[in-house]
Design an enzyme around this catalytic site. Sequence first.
Site, PDB file in Angstrom:
ATOM      1  N   GLU A 168       3.239 -14.102  -0.695  1.00 46.96           N
ATOM      2  CA  GLU A 168       2.373 -12.973  -0.361  1.00 46.96           C
ATOM      3  C   GLU A 168       2.558 -12.532   1.085  1.00 46.96           C
ATOM      4  OE1 GLU A 168       0.714 -11.020  -2.200  1.00 46.96           O
ATOM      5  OE2 GLU A 168       0.957 -12.116  -4.078  1.00 46.96           O
ATOM      6  N   TYR A 177      -6.920  -9.248   1.286  1.00 47.13           N
ATOM      7  CA  TYR A 177      -5.969  -9.135   0.186  1.00 47.13           C
ATOM      8  C   TYR A 177      -5.265 -10.463  -0.072  1.00 47.13           C
ATOM      9  CZ  TYR A 177      -1.620  -8.554  -2.241  1.00 47.13           C
ATOM     10  OH  TYR A 177      -0.582  -8.752  -3.120  1.00 47.13           O
ATOM     11  N   ASP A 194      -4.469  -4.001  -2.848  1.00 48.52           N
ATOM     12  CA  ASP A 194      -3.395  -3.512  -1.988  1.00 48.52           C
ATOM     13  C   ASP A 194      -3.099  -2.070  -2.367  1.00 48.52           C
ATOM     14  OD1 ASP A 194      -2.165  -3.752  -4.449  1.00 48.52           O
ATOM     15  OD2 ASP A 194      -0.397  -4.793  -3.693  1.00 48.52           O
TER      16      ASP A 194
END
Length: 374
Positions: A48, A131, A149
């Site tokens: 991520e 996020y 996102d």
Amino acid sequence: MKATIKLPHPDILSQLPRPLLTWYQGQSAARELPWREEPTPYHTWLSEIMLQQTRASAVIPYYQRFLAALPDIASLAACDDETLMKLWQGLGYYSRARNLKKAAIVLTDTFHGEMPGDFNDLLDLPGIGRYTASAIGSIAFGLPLPAVDGNILRVVMRVLGCREDIAKPAVKRAVEDALAPHYPTGKDAGDLNQAFMDLGATICLPHGAPHCARCPLAPLCLAHDEGCEQELPVKQNKKQRRQENLTVLLLRTGKAIALQKRPAKGLLAGLWELPHLKGHLTAEEVQAHLDAHGLSVQEIHRLPDARHIFSHVEWQMRGFEVLLKNPDSGIVAEDNTPLVWASPQELAETYSIPAAFQYFLRTPAYNIRTSSGS
């Protein structure tokens, strides 16, 4: 702080999870990504962070190389900074790598080297925002957390026919708050976030016409119903980037190349770079500058111009290859930064060179590839 933005038609959101999960879990076209094969907390976190501002296809080789060198949180926490920057070389936004190491040290000291399964604990780690904490929490721990996102914002704005500006933090938070009550737990939580990611990456596209005929949400989508898909989402224009002109010098003696280290703070902090000067200089001006700083020029050749774009600044670069007679002395930079001479092997294995300067290391005049992944 609760969002004050009210989304139109919020009742539609309760209808999104089932068709999205059916599409994602049942489709043979789901993206095969290495971090999905074994979605441990560490793998999810690393992927991520790498995926921020970077396409998945570009991330894959970096992810695999990084994981091979630093397979767990303990090895990341113990990694020296030069090795870390070399592993990250070419991905850009190098503060992400520094925050990874800072967070790994916190995890080692506070959580026995393990990622915590609590949203607020994740949020407290360096480099992790809402996020990323939601993505880790949902994918690795099965928590019902929407990872909002650009993909989720685009899909939701189109489905709801909403014309709120997605650049506003309050709009992002409103989407997160509105989706949260409808999120499942367990594996479905992570799958739903990844379904949104895949839908945005392959069907509900940001540029050009979305592939509505293949979209599992088309029957629910108000933008599709009204034919205004390409008008949404609304996003205010970014401020214009500042432009800087630089003259970059590929100084060499034999096969050794001159490098200098950037300051510890600011853009590309602490990385190695090719010496450069402000403005676009002529060959005569470059030679005069080098002579004045104790470096005697044997040959000088113009290299192709290059441009590199950062988030807030754009570099317009003019390059020169310079063969020197006396490389053991002299200072080139305007801030008197000393030079270091690096062999091709050291460039490939040791020094982390930002992508902005690699244009000049890949020219026909002097072709060096500074890493297999860059």
